[in-house]
Design an enzyme around this catalytic site. Structure first.
Site, PDB file in Angstrom:
ATOM      1  CE  LYS A 113      -3.173  27.353 -37.652  1.00 28.60           C
ATOM      2  NZ  LYS A 113      -2.570  26.036 -37.520  1.00 28.60           N
TER       3      LYS A 113
HETATM    4  C1  LIG Z   1      -1.929  25.208 -38.378  1.00 27.22           C
HETATM    5  C2  LIG Z   1      -1.153  24.101 -37.789  1.00 27.22           C
HETATM    6  C3  LIG Z   1      -0.006  23.586 -38.413  1.00 27.22           C
HETATM    7  C4  LIG Z   1       0.457  24.069 -39.771  1.00 27.22           C
HETATM    8  O1  LIG Z   1       0.907  25.396 -39.751  1.00 27.22           O
HETATM    9  P1  LIG Z   1       1.013  26.203 -41.134  1.00 27.22           P
HETATM   10  O2  LIG Z   1       1.383  27.585 -40.751  1.00 27.22           O
HETATM   11  O3  LIG Z   1      -0.353  26.137 -41.749  1.00 27.22           O
HETATM   12  O4  LIG Z   1       2.033  25.516 -41.958  1.00 27.22           O
HETATM   13  C5  LIG Z   1       0.711  22.603 -37.762  1.00 27.22           C
HETATM   14  N1  LIG Z   1       0.312  22.107 -36.572  1.00 27.22           N
HETATM   15  C6  LIG Z   1      -0.789  22.570 -35.947  1.00 27.22           C
HETATM   16  C7  LIG Z   1      -1.180  21.973 -34.648  1.00 27.22           C
HETATM   17  C8  LIG Z   1      -1.551  23.586 -36.520  1.00 27.22           C
HETATM   18  O5  LIG Z   1      -2.643  24.033 -35.899  1.00 27.22           O
END
Ligand SMILES: *Cc1c(COP(=O)(O)O)cnc(C)c1O
Length: 463
Positions: A113
Site C-alpha cells: 500500500k
Molecule cells: C491490501 C492487501 C491485499 C489486497 O490487495 P487489493 O488491492 O485490495 O486486492 C493483499 N495483501 C496485503 C498484505 C494487503 O495489504
C-alpha cells in the site's frame, strides 16, 4: 489533458486533479481514464536502464497530464521512493526455476500500500496547497491501507484523516501502526463489524455528504484512481528486470479489493506482454467463484490468517466490469444495484472475456501455512500469509513452466506473526524504526457499526 469517466456513466468527466480529490464519483461509480496510454514494445524496451522513480515517471505522467507539471511530479515521485529501504524499491527474489516473488514491502509501513499511498499523500497536499483548500479523508482498512494512508498524511496541514478498521480483526502490528500515530489530524476508529461494514460506511458517506456541512470529503481507499495508477509501475519494473518486453511473464496476485490485480490488467492493456494474471484469494472467495464459475454471490465473511484479504465486496471489480460490458455505465449500475441485495451472474460473453484474461484460486489457511513452511524449508525464505496464498495459486495454475511466474509479495512477514507461528516458525523481529511499537501509546475510539455515530464522531473531532 487526461480525462476520466465514471463506471456508472452519469457523473461529469473530470481531469486528474478533480478525480484525485473526489474519490468516488457523484453517481456512485468509480473513475477510470477515458483512454489508456499504450506503449510500444520498443518504447518499453528503451526503459530498461531506468531506476524505479524514473520508470514511475514514464508510466504515471500521462495519467496526470494537464494537472501536475513534469517538474513537480518528478520531485514527488523521487521523494516517495527515496523513503523505501531498498535501493531497487521493488526487488525480485528467486524461489526456484522461473518462480519469483516481487517484494513490495520496503516502504515505511511494510506493505505494498505504501507504493500508492506515500505518493497519494504528496499529490493531495500539492493540489490542496495550490488551491488553498482542506480535505476530510474517511477511509476503511482491512489493516494495511490505514497505516500507509496515515503515514502519507500525518504531516499534512491540509488533511484531516479518519480511518475505520474492524475491531479485533486486524493483526496487532497492523493496529499499532495506525493507533500509535498521535498526530492532531489523525483519528482511528475501531468498528464493531467487519471490513465490508467499514467500506460500506465510506461509500454511504460519499453518497450523502450533508453531515460534513460543506467540508470536502476525500478517499484513500482504492476507489481513488491515483492508487491504481501508482501500482501499474511495478508490473513494468518486474517485467523489465526479467527480460521483458521481449519475454512474457505471469503474475500471481494476492487479492482482496481487486485494486492490485486491476493495476496488472491495466499494465497488460498498456502494452506489457503478460501471459497469465492469477487472482489468488483466501477462503473469502467471491472473486474466485465469479471468475471460475460465474457465481457472484455473497457468503458470510470469514476471519482468516490473511486479514488484509478478508473482503467480500471488492470495490475495484466494478472497474473491470465496466470494461467487460464495453463501458456501458447503465448496465453496470443495474448489475451492481441488484448485487446489493442478491447474487448475480454475468453474461456469457462477459464471462468468456474475463476467463481469457484471469485465472483464479481460493486458498485455505491450512494451505497457506503449508506453503509458508514448505518454502521456508526449501529456500530459507519467509513468506507472509498473503504472499503465500499467491505462491500457492501461482504453482497450481502456472500454464507454462518456461514463463516466469511472479508472485506479488504484498506484505512483510513481520506484520503477521500469528500466521508465521501457526506455520511452526519463529516470527521475525520488527525492523529498527518499529522496534518499540509494542511499548508505544495507542489512541483509538471503538464505535458501533452505525453510520450516524461515525459521522457524529467525525464532526466532533473537526470542530
Ligand atoms: C491490501 C492487501 C491485499 C489486497 O490487495 P487489493 O488491492 O485490495 O486486492 C493483499 N495483501 C496485503 C498484505 C494487503 O495489504
Amino acid at each position: 489533458m487526461m480525462k476520466y469517466v465514471s463506471t456508472r456513466g452519469q457523473a461529469p468527466e473530470l481531469n486528474f486533479e478533480e478525480v484525485l480529490l473526489a474519490g468516488l464519483a457523484s453517481d456512485g461509480g468509480l473513475y477510470v481514464p477515458k483512454q489508456l496510454p499504450v506503449f510500444s514494445a520498443a518504447e518499453i524496451a528503451s526503459w530498461a536502464g531506468l531506476n524505479y522513480a524514473q520508470l514511475a515517471f514514464k508510466i504515471i505522467s500521462p495519467f496526470v497530464a494537464g494537472s501536475i507539471s513534469d517538474a513537480d511530479l518528478t520531485v514527488m515521485i523521487d521523494e516517495t521512493y527515496a523513503g523505501f529501504d531498498h535501493s531497487a524499491v521493488a526487488p525480485l527474489k528467486e524461489l526456484g526455476t522461473n518462480e519469483w516473488v516481487l517484494e513490495l514491502f520496503h516502504g515505511p509501513t511494510l506493505a505494498f500500500k505504501d507504493f500508492a499511498l506515500q505518493l497519494l499523500g504528496r499529490l493531495m497536499d500539492h493540489i490542496l496547497q495550490k488551491r488553498g483548500e482542506k480535505l476530510v479523508i474517511l477511509g476503511a482498512t482491512s489493516g494495511d491501507t490505514g497505516s500507509a494512508a496515515i503515514e502519507g498524511c500525518r504531516h499534512s496541514d491540509c488533511v484531516d484523516i479518519f480511518i475505520m478498521h474492524p475491531h479485533n480483526k486486524v493483526s496487532e502490528v497492523q493496529r499499532r501502526q495506525m493507533t500509535c500515530i498521535l498526530a492532531d489530524n489523525v483519528h482511528n476508529i475501531a468498528i464493531s463489524g467487519n471490513f465490508d461494514d467499514c467500506q460500506e460506511m465510506v461509500k454511504a458517506s460519499f453518497a450523502d455528504q450533508d453531515f460534513l456541512q460543506g467540508r470536502r470529503l476525500g478517499a484513500v481507499n482504492s476507489i481513488n484512481w491515483a492508487r491504481i495508477m501508482s501500482q501499474i509501475v511495478y508490473y513494468f519494473s518486474a517485467s523489465l528486470a526479467l527480460g521483458g518486453p521481449l519475454r512474457e511473464v505471469s503474475f500471481s496476485v494476492p487479492t482482496g479489493n481487486f485494486g492490485d490485480i486491476f493495476a496488472g490488467y491495466l499494465a497488460k492493456k498498456m502494452g506489457l506482454p503478460i501471459k497469465q494474471l492469477v487472482v489468488a484469494t483466501n477462503r473469502n472467495d467471491i472473486l474466485h467463484r465469479a471468475i471460475s464459475a460465474n457465481d457472484m454471490s455473497k457468503s458470510d465473511l470469514k476471519h482468516t490468517l490473511s486479514p488484509s484479504m478478508d473482503i467480500m465486496v471488492s470495490s475495484n471489480f466494478e472497474r473491470l466490469l465496466f470494461d467487460l460490458y464495453d463501458r456501458d455505465g447503465a448496465a453496470i449500475d443495474e448489475l451492481l444495484t441488484r448485487f446489493k441485495s442478491q447474487g448475480v451472474s454475468l453474461g456469457a460473453q462477459q464471462t468468456e472475456k474475463m476467463q481469457a484474461i484471469f485465472d483464479s484460486a481460493s486458498v485455505s489457511d491450512q494451505q497457506t501455512c503449508e506453503t509458508i513452511s514448505q518454502v521456508h524449508a526449501q529456500t530459507g525464505y519467509l513468506l507472509d500469509p498473503h504472499t503465500a496464498i499467491g505462491v500457492w495459486a501461482g504453482r497450481q495454475l502456472n500454464a507454462d513452466q518456461a514463463v516466469p511466474m511472479i508472485t506479488l509479495a504484498t506484505a512483510h512477514p513481520v506484520k503477521f506473526p500469528e500466521a508465521i507461528v501457526e506455520a511452526g516458525l519463529e516470527p521475525p523481529k520488527l525492523p529498527e524504526h518499529l522496534a518499540d511499537l509494542f511499548e508505544r501509546e495507542e489512541q483509538f475510539q471503538v464505535l458501533d457499526n452505525d453510520l450516524s455515530k461515525v459521522q457524529q464522531f467525525v464532526m466532533d473531532k473537526l470542530s
